[in-house]
Design an enzyme around this catalytic site. Sequence first.
Site, PDB file in Angstrom:
ATOM      1  CE  LYS A 194       7.802 -61.214 -39.500  1.00 42.79           C
ATOM      2  NZ  LYS A 194       8.504 -61.375 -38.215  1.00 42.79           N
ATOM      3  CE  LYS A 247       8.785 -64.710 -41.737  1.00 42.98           C
ATOM      4  NZ  LYS A 247       9.146 -64.614 -40.339  1.00 42.98           N
TER       5      LYS A 247
HETATM    6 ZN   LIG Z   1       8.722 -61.068 -33.474  1.00 42.69          ZN
END
Ligand SMILES: [Zn+2]
Length: 325
Positions: A194, A247
């Site tokens: 992420k 992501k």
């Molecule tokens: Zn968060």
Amino acid sequence: MEMIRRPRRLRATKAIRDLVHENDVRVSDLIYPVFVVEGENIKEEIPSMPGIYHYSLDTFKVHLDEVYGLGVRSIIFFGVPDHKDEVGSGAYAMDGIVQRALRLTKAAYPEMICIADICLCEYTSHGHCGLISGDKILNDPTLELLSRAAVSCAKSGADIVAPSDMMDGRIGHMRHALDTAGCEDTLIMAYSIKYASAYYGPFREAADSAPAFGDRRSYQMDWRNKNEALIEAGLDVEEGADILMVKPALAYLDMVKLISDEFPLPLCTYSVSGEYSMMKAAALNGWINEKAVVMESMTAMKRAGANMIITYYAPDIARWLREDA
Ligand SMILES: [Zn+2]
């Protein structure tokens, strides 16, 4: 005379192209993100994400019937609570907004795959994903609260918990907590890769979760890096993740390809709010063919190696696939 190689034979007609095509997007690949809020009769459009709404549970139920009817079978829930505090207690309250949305959904449609995003940032008054001391984000004390949130969501019906916080050691901690609580069948989908991305801008408006000070670069990944992703994913696999995630999606297809090549686990990618907003804005201006650009983008994510895609376009894609069938 030299023979010409003729790859165009395989593109000659639609029927032949359909016969030999390698990748496509099915409705079963899609996970639909939903924002639920406290209150009644609320269906409020998020200004930077036209077509995406905040739903109170009663209006969510109407929407749920609609998306179920379209064939969508996976939802990831994000909660926007009324009450925020220093320790994000709404994240692990048994009567929290996401917990109630999970129970409602499972009661109406037991076969709907319910995924609970697990983090504190929507619930903390400071908007960070962990507990804070001064301007520091504390790692280990945060794990306890994330695990409590995961167990409360699992007990409320979540089939999958998806920790998005990027604290170190959270997958192992959460797996242990779930197993100890009798939730050994609950899957963990780890937001492994992420990045600290500017593409999350519209989501922060949607989830009201912009940090009150600083930014998230001390826990989310630096987008200049690639090798770091192998370390993060490796740790999550070791600690017991069932599904990995990259992501954002579109600007990170190299990472989708890398993680899909290196790790044998199912892989999800999250086509984030900024990706949705860019496509939607261009479409609303008549600058692109929305359906064509969305389908091309989603197919690229599959081609890069994603098995599943979190996308705000899930209901639209389900409708388009149905129209084309
Ligand atoms: Zn968060």
